[in-house]
Enzyme design. Structure first.
Site, PDB file in Angstrom:
ATOM      1  N   SER A  68    -152.717  21.759   1.444  1.00  0.00           N
ATOM      2  CA  SER A  68    -152.633  20.167   0.863  1.00  0.00           C
ATOM      3  C   SER A  68    -153.920  20.541  -0.002  1.00  0.00           C
ATOM      4  O   SER A  68    -154.875  21.225  -0.089  1.00  0.00           O
ATOM      5  CB  SER A  68    -153.144  19.268   2.080  1.00  0.00           C
ATOM      6  OG  SER A  68    -153.641  18.076   1.267  1.00  0.00           O
ATOM      7  N   GLU A 101    -138.275  21.926   3.446  1.00  0.00           N
ATOM      8  CA  GLU A 101    -138.309  20.911   2.706  1.00  0.00           C
ATOM      9  C   GLU A 101    -137.497  20.997   1.212  1.00  0.00           C
ATOM     10  O   GLU A 101    -136.674  20.246   0.935  1.00  0.00           O
ATOM     11  CB  GLU A 101    -139.654  20.240   2.462  1.00  0.00           C
ATOM     12  CG  GLU A 101    -140.344  19.847   3.675  1.00  0.00           C
ATOM     13  CD  GLU A 101    -141.632  19.189   3.379  1.00  0.00           C
ATOM     14  OE1 GLU A 101    -142.504  18.633   4.502  1.00  0.00           O
ATOM     15  OE2 GLU A 101    -142.522  19.431   2.422  1.00  0.00           O
ATOM     16  N   LYS A 103    -153.957  21.048   6.685  1.00  0.00           N
ATOM     17  CA  LYS A 103    -152.668  21.008   6.364  1.00  0.00           C
ATOM     18  C   LYS A 103    -152.126  22.193   6.098  1.00  0.00           C
ATOM     19  O   LYS A 103    -152.345  23.136   5.662  1.00  0.00           O
ATOM     20  CB  LYS A 103    -152.198  20.113   5.262  1.00  0.00           C
ATOM     21  CG  LYS A 103    -152.550  18.567   5.556  1.00  0.00           C
ATOM     22  CD  LYS A 103    -151.956  17.875   6.541  1.00  0.00           C
ATOM     23  CE  LYS A 103    -150.271  17.822   6.228  1.00  0.00           C
ATOM     24  NZ  LYS A 103    -149.972  17.010   5.161  1.00  0.00           N
ATOM     25  N   HIS A 123    -128.788  12.144  19.883  1.00  0.00           N
ATOM     26  CA  HIS A 123    -129.572  10.938  19.076  1.00  0.00           C
ATOM     27  C   HIS A 123    -131.151  11.296  19.004  1.00  0.00           C
ATOM     28  O   HIS A 123    -131.957  10.478  18.997  1.00  0.00           O
ATOM     29  CB  HIS A 123    -129.477   9.762  19.985  1.00  0.00           C
ATOM     30  CG  HIS A 123    -128.020   9.362  20.415  1.00  0.00           C
ATOM     31  ND1 HIS A 123    -127.194   8.546  19.603  1.00  0.00           N
ATOM     32  CD2 HIS A 123    -127.098   9.908  21.440  1.00  0.00           C
ATOM     33  CE1 HIS A 123    -125.875   8.480  19.984  1.00  0.00           C
ATOM     34  NE2 HIS A 123    -126.280   9.234  21.247  1.00  0.00           N
TER      35      HIS A 123
END
Length: 463
Positions: A278, A291, A284, A157
């Protein structure tokens, strides 16, 4: 009136809109090599059976081999002049060798021709994807060998559950991708039959030898029912399903890599080669590869559902609907191969942050179950009673601002004076991990056995 080159029945040129809807050369030119190889085998059989002359056979063979070289070198470009790859190759061969080229299509139809071309493409890519999977699995084994001693919080979980080692976690993915490998190999074996010679749907009156063409093209044997064979696309559905399932596994791994690379986890650091920055936030470092892999999984699902939908209502035998079988397969195959290669490269170069993983093992009371098992073994306590007692101990640890693994013997006894000093040992995180020594468990001993199994398995694969 100008005849349609693909049909003796049609006497006027097709509507331009029909051509745009019907013509498949823009995408099925991907099959040029398979189409030429199929025609080489077919013409060899026609000559062996006395259906075409030696002179025509030699011209056809020479012309097809030259054409293959010219396409691969870029000298010949397959453009939009032809309806499909089959008619393109036939036209180009006719320009090259003349009337002999018109004999190549004897005793076959575009129905068995495309079924042969497409099946060869799918079979070859089943094996290629399987080979890439073995390479990826080998990368997981290398990481596992280096991280048998690296403690990691195992989760259910997405909550801290029990301590494992990072090698064990990597081996879980090795097992996933091994199942994928087995599916691709199984599909290859099951579908390795030749459609060539089935003609339109019912075979041919010419005295052909389907065993000869089957052997020449590397198939195990010819198919036994032509009606089924020319309309069968199970082999294409299988590779789409296999890829979709494999991409689901890649997506699950990608999700964990994304989480693990966050500031909250810091379990891994991806190479700068496999991340981007970024446009506005200079600090970043984005995990773009996992992804993108997670995102590309959806397109492979779509390709599978698309072909299932195309096939669901088709009567026997061939129907033009099945022209929709190729673009999705081409796309999924390309996606699968690129995904496996980039994933392997990223895995090989990622940094494992062992200290952060081990610190995380002191959060969430990972050895609580061990204490319950201790009570069952050493105090003859029913497990459910032990379960509730350890729950009280966890609450006590929370009040003290400690993890259960950090409790002292005196703190344990303050809750229940039946505890002996050896209870402290079972709360140790590493001891907890090594206690799980059952077959398939996470102990170092068990993990090493799993690594040895995979090393032997990899050696036995011949792709």
């Amino acid at each position: 009136m100008k005849k349609n080159i693909a049909s003796a029945r049609i006497n006027i040129e097709s509507s331009q809109l029909l051509k745009e809807l019907n013509d498949s050369l823009p995408f099925d030119k991907e099959l040029y090599k398979e189409d030429i190889i199929g025609s080489l085998a077919h013409s060899k059989m026609l000559y062996a059976q006395g259906i075409i002359s030696k002179d025509d056979y030699e011209k056809i063979q020479k012309g097809l081999n030259e054409l293959l070289d010219e396409i691969e070198s870029g000298k010949v470009v397959l453009d939009g002049k032809d309806e499909d790859i089959h008619m393109a190759i036939e036209r180009l061969l006719t320009q090259k060798i003349g009337d002999a080229a018109k004999r190549v299509h004897t005793a076959r139809s575009r129905n068995d021709q495309v079924a042969t071309d497409f099946r060869l493409y799918v079979l070859n890519n089943n094996k290629e994807i399987a080979r890439l999977l073995v390479e990826l699995i080998n990368s997981f084994i290398k990481i596992a060998k280096d991280n048998i001693d690296t403690l990691l919080p195992g989760m259910t979980h997405l909550q801290h559950a029990q301590p494992i080692n990072f090698a064990y976690h990597m081996l879980a993915y090795a097992n996933m991708f091994k199942r994928d490998y087995e599916r691709f190999i199984s599909s290859y074996e099951r579908n390795n039959i030749s459609p060539l010679g089935c003609a339109a749907l019912a075979g041919t009156p010419h005295p052909i030898n389907r065993d000869l063409t089957s052997k020449e093209l590397g198939f195990r044997e010819p198919s036994i029912n032509c009606l089924d064979t020319v309309s069968d696309r199970d082999f294409a559905l299988e590779i789409l399903f296999n890829i979709a399932t494999m991409m689901m596994h890649i997506s699950r791994l990608s999700e964990e890599l994304i989480l693990w690379s966050t500031s909250e986890f810091k379990f891994i650091t991806l190479s700068d080669k496999h991340a981007t920055g970024s446009s506005i936030m200079p600090q970043k470092k984005n995990p773009d590869i996992p992804e993108l892999l997670r995102g590309k999984t959806g397109r492979t699902y779509g390709n599978l559902i698309s072909l299932l939908t195309v096939m669901k209502g088709l009567p026997l035998a061939y129907n033009k609907d099945t022209q929709e079988d190729k673009e999705g397969v081409f796309d999924s195959v390309k996606t699968a191969k690129l995904s496996l290669m980039v994933l392997k490269e990223m895995i090989d170069e990622m940094q494992v942050n062992r200290e952060n993983m081990e610190k995380a093992c002191k959060i969430g009371h990972l050895s609580a179950t061990d204490l319950a098992d201790y009570l069952v073994k050493n105090m003859n306590m029913p497990f459910r009673d032990a379960y509730y007692l350890v729950g009280d101990i966890v609450n006590k640890a929370e009040e003290l601002g400690k993890d259960i693994s950090e409790l002292s013997y005196d703190e344990l006894k303050s809750i229940d004076n039946r505890f002996k000093e050896d209870a402290i040992e079972v709360l140790n995180i590493e001891n907890s991990m090594n206690a799980r020594d059952s077959f398939g468990g996470t102990s170092k001993k068990s993990t090493k056995k799993q690594i040895e199994y995979f090393e032997q398995w990899i050696q036995n694969q011949d792709i």
